[in-house]
Motif scaffolding. Structure first.
Motif, PDB file in Angstrom:
ATOM      1  N   PRO A  49       0.805  -1.233   0.000  1.00 10.52           N
ATOM      2  CA  PRO A  49       0.000   0.000   0.000  1.00 10.52           C
ATOM      3  C   PRO A  49       0.832   1.274   0.000  1.00 10.52           C
ATOM      4  O   PRO A  49       0.334   2.325  -0.391  1.00 10.52           O
ATOM      5  CB  PRO A  49      -0.824  -0.115   1.287  1.00 10.52           C
ATOM      6  N   GLN A  50       2.091   1.207   0.415  1.00 15.41           N
ATOM      7  CA  GLN A  50       2.921   2.410   0.468  1.00 15.41           C
ATOM      8  C   GLN A  50       3.647   2.663  -0.842  1.00 15.41           C
ATOM      9  O   GLN A  50       3.670   3.791  -1.346  1.00 15.41           O
ATOM     10  CB  GLN A  50       3.925   2.295   1.622  1.00 15.41           C
ATOM     11  N   THR A  51       4.232   1.616  -1.418  1.00 21.52           N
ATOM     12  CA  THR A  51       5.011   1.789  -2.645  1.00 21.52           C
ATOM     13  C   THR A  51       4.208   1.471  -3.902  1.00 21.52           C
ATOM     14  O   THR A  51       4.670   1.756  -5.007  1.00 21.52           O
ATOM     15  CB  THR A  51       6.249   0.892  -2.606  1.00 21.52           C
ATOM     16  N   GLN A  52       3.014   0.872  -3.733  1.00 20.71           N
ATOM     17  CA  GLN A  52       2.179   0.469  -4.862  1.00 20.71           C
ATOM     18  C   GLN A  52       2.896  -0.521  -5.775  1.00 20.71           C
ATOM     19  O   GLN A  52       2.647  -0.569  -6.985  1.00 20.71           O
ATOM     20  CB  GLN A  52       1.725   1.701  -5.667  1.00 20.71           C
ATOM     21  N   VAL A  53       3.799  -1.298  -5.208  1.00 19.66           N
ATOM     22  CA  VAL A  53       4.525  -2.323  -5.960  1.00 19.66           C
ATOM     23  C   VAL A  53       3.837  -3.663  -5.738  1.00 19.66           C
ATOM     24  O   VAL A  53       3.492  -4.020  -4.611  1.00 19.66           O
ATOM     25  CB  VAL A  53       6.001  -2.391  -5.511  1.00 19.66           C
ATOM     26  N   THR A  54       3.620  -4.395  -6.810  1.00 20.80           N
ATOM     27  CA  THR A  54       3.003  -5.712  -6.714  1.00 20.80           C
ATOM     28  C   THR A  54       4.002  -6.694  -6.119  1.00 20.80           C
ATOM     29  O   THR A  54       5.085  -6.926  -6.667  1.00 20.80           O
ATOM     30  CB  THR A  54       2.559  -6.209  -8.092  1.00 20.80           C
ATOM     31  N   ARG A  55       3.647  -7.275  -4.985  1.00 18.09           N
ATOM     32  CA  ARG A  55       4.541  -8.210  -4.316  1.00 18.09           C
ATOM     33  C   ARG A  55       4.445  -9.608  -4.929  1.00 18.09           C
ATOM     34  O   ARG A  55       5.433 -10.325  -5.020  1.00 18.09           O
ATOM     35  CB  ARG A  55       4.219  -8.273  -2.827  1.00 18.09           C
ATOM     36  N   ILE A  56       3.231  -9.995  -5.314  1.00 16.88           N
ATOM     37  CA  ILE A  56       3.049 -11.303  -5.944  1.00 16.88           C
ATOM     38  C   ILE A  56       1.749 -11.257  -6.736  1.00 16.88           C
ATOM     39  O   ILE A  56       0.835 -10.509  -6.399  1.00 16.88           O
ATOM     40  CB  ILE A  56       3.021 -12.440  -4.889  1.00 16.88           C
TER      41      ILE A  56
END
Length: 632
Positions: free
Chosen positions: A517-524
């Motif tokens: 939610p902070q970096t808006q990077v998809t983790r998986i």
């Protein structure tokens, strides 16, 4: 060691009697008001008696003055004069008795009451002020200690703050011991203070009437003797209690400073508690974006979390703990923080414990209460059994349901966390024994930097917390998700893993993505065609999970492998549009597929129809249930 044990018992006792302090103080205030009124009445009696002596003296003089009067018609007054002189002599004797009675009232009735008010009640007031100052200093020291950062903190500053807290606690402890001892002693002294003046008053009255009323004095002797014996007995009890309190105070004040230092608990964590009480810091909103922390006394009562403000006689309910969730959280660089969330997710509290032991015990206790263990006939035994079951649950060879199957104990239904189904598969058929559990997603984020764009397709985001994942043997049965939930939660409880990472679960028409939610990077990310099963917990609807299908590396036609992922959601699991709803969404974005589907389905009179899975449809996945109903 005995002194340390007594110190610990005393600290617990003082914490528990905190709620009684206002009662004792109210009693002392009432006693002060009553003492002032009683003293006024006694002074009025003494003043009347003293006035009686002055009046009789004046009467005797006036009787003697009759002889000196120059009456014009004074003949025949000799008998009157002699009679009045005799009366004057009698009145003089009575005046002597009244004067002696007034003196005895002043010494035996008024003076003890004045001494009780000026000495004992004034001492209570002074000790109360000292205790209040010490408590304020301790609160200030604890606020400074609570603000210590948990990472890279200055050891010198920490040592100074810890020493300051220890000094403030010792000072508060000394003041509280003196104040509590004085309040306890006041319960004995007030009895003596009420009885002793009246005893002196009655003795004075008896001495006054004894010369002419021996019969009356004999009748009162036995009663006065009994009152005197009772007063002596109370005084003896006071002396014994005061000596015991002095010895205890001397022993407690001789302990080391480490006893007063926070976060120095030596006892192991008790995970089977169903009741808990103590001071916690609670975060309150003071504005739109500002918060403040308050240190209050919390305790559990049945299934409720209670809070008692300072100065209140009783506590009030803060939150209903039934079916609530408790978890550790990161909060403003403070240590030992945890969050309590109501079943609906609309109400939540963030609290901070004083030490690691208190932090873990509060989380375990609140989790035990949320399971409604307190409603059983023997909640302590149920809590112990649940803790033992959680320890055994990390070894999936032994079936948890099998252990309790056929148990004659009616409480066994409360010890099984999931609903038992008839002829349920054994855990080893669902998950291989000894399968490792992953509690966090550690995949490189660079692989998913550009994958969180929806490209115009349908999407919906849900707030979830990842609890764990593990390999499973089956991908098309909801029981495998229930077993994975059980083993993940049990492993977290055994290994004291309370922290969870909050993420955003994006559900699109083609994939599932877990986004930071902070970096808006998809983790998986997972493709929907690989999701074979989804299920929500049968009792806790916010506990959800799904199974993902994969293939062995290097084998395009190899045996499929399955992995179960477990999450806690702020939304009920039945409201999350997981795989069985997603094919309908895909049809809305595929006009050709939608046209084919419309041809095969009958329309209703209002232009709406039901989407039902055909016998040959979706043969690869087989994930749409036969009774699925939707609206186009």
């Amino acid at each position: 060691k005995e002194s340390v044990d007594k110190m610990s018992e005393c600290v617990v006792f003082i914490g528990r009697t905190r709620s009684l302090l206002s009662v004792f103080e109210e009693d002392a205030g009432t006693l002060t008001d009553y003492t002032n009124q009683l003293l006024q009445s006694m002074q009025r009696v003494f003043g009347a008696q003293n006035e009686m002596g002055l009046a009789t003296e004046q009467l005797s003089k006036q009787l003697l003055e009759y002889e000196k009067q120059n009456f014009a018609l004074g003949k025949g007054d000799e008998e009157v004069i002699s009679t009045l002189q005799h009366f004057a002599k009698v009145v003089d004797e009575l005046n002597a008795l009244h004067t002696e009675l007034a003196t005895q009232m002043a010494e035996r009735m008024v003076f003890p009451m004045v001494q009780f008010r000026e000495k004992d009640l004034t001492e209570i007031s002074t000790l109360k002020e000292i205790f209040g100052i010490a408590s304020d200093e301790h609160e200030a020291a604890m606020v400074k200690y609570s603000r210590l950062p948990k990472k890279k903190e200055n050891e010198k500053v920490k040592a100074e703050v810890v020493s300051e807290v220890a000094y403030a606690r010792r000072k508060q402890h000394q003041a509280s011991m003196q104040y509590y001892c004085a309040l306890n002693a006041l319960q004995y002294r007030k009895r003596v203070a009420m009885l002793e003046p009246m005893l002196g008053y009655m003795h004075a009255q008896m001495n006054f009437f004894r010369k002419g009323m021996d019969l009356v004095s004999k009748k009162m002797d036995s009663f006065l003797a009994s009152v005197s014996n009772m007063t002596q007995s109370i005084q003896a009890q006071l002396d014994t209690e005061a000596e015991s309190m002095r010895l205890s105070q001397r022993e407690l004040l001789s302990v080391e400073d480490t006893v007063y230092m926070p976060d120095r608990d030596r006892d192991p964590v008790n995970r089977t508690l169903i009741q808990k009480a103590g001071y916690l810091n609670i975060r309150n909103k003071t504005g739109l974006v500002t918060t403040a922390w308050d240190r209050l006394y919390f305790f559990t009562q049945g299934g409720n979390l209670m809070c008692q403000p300072r100065g209140a006689v009783a506590g009030g309910m803060v939150l209903d703990l039934d079916n609530s969730s408790v978890m550790a959280v990161e909060c403003e660089d403070r240590r030992y923080c945890f969050q309590i969330t109501s079943p609906t997710g609309k109400t939540s509290l963030i609290l901070q414990a004083e030490s690691k032991k208190e932090y873990e015990e509060w989380i375990c206790t609140l989790n035990n209460i949320s399971r409604q263990i307190y409603l059983t006939d023997n909640p302590e035994a149920v809590a112990i059994r649940l803790n033992q079951t959680a320890i055994q649950a990390v070894t999936p060879i032994t079936s948890f349901e099998k252990k309790h199957e056929g148990s004659p104990n009616p409480e066994s239904k409360n010890t099984v966390p999931f609903c038992q189904q008839p002829k349920a598969p054994e855990p080893e058929d669902l998950i291989a024994p000894g399968t490792p559990i992953q509690f966090d997603i550690m995949l490189p984020a660079s692989e998913f930097l550009d994958q969180n764009r929806s490209d115009g397709e349908w999407s919906q985001v849900f707030v979830v917390r990842f609890l764990g994942s593990m390999a499973v043997r089956s991908g098309h049965r909801p029981e495998v998700i229930y077993e994975a939930m059980r083993q993940v939660l049990a492993a977290r409880a055994i290994h004291n893993i309370f922290r969870t990472t909050e993420s955003h679960l994006m559900v699109t028409s083609s994939s599932l993505r877990l986004i930071d939610p902070q970096t808006q990077v998809t983790r998986i990310s997972f493709q929907l065609q690989d999701v074979t099963q989804f299920a929500a917990h049968q009792e806790n609807g916010r506990l959800v999970g799904f199974v993902v299908e994969g293939r062995d590396w290097g084998e395009e036609q190899g045996e499929p492998t399955y992995s179960a992922f477990v999450f806690e959601s702020n939304t009920e699991g039945e409201k999350v549009p997981f795989p069985w709803r997603l094919p309908v969404i895909s049809l809305n974005h595929d006009p050709e597929a939608l046209a084919q589907l419309m041809k095969s389905m009958p329309l209703t009179t209002d232009g709406k129809f039901l989407l039902l899975e055909s016998e040959g449809g979706n043969a690869e996945n087989g994930s749409m249930p036969e009774d699925l109903e939707s609206e186009a």
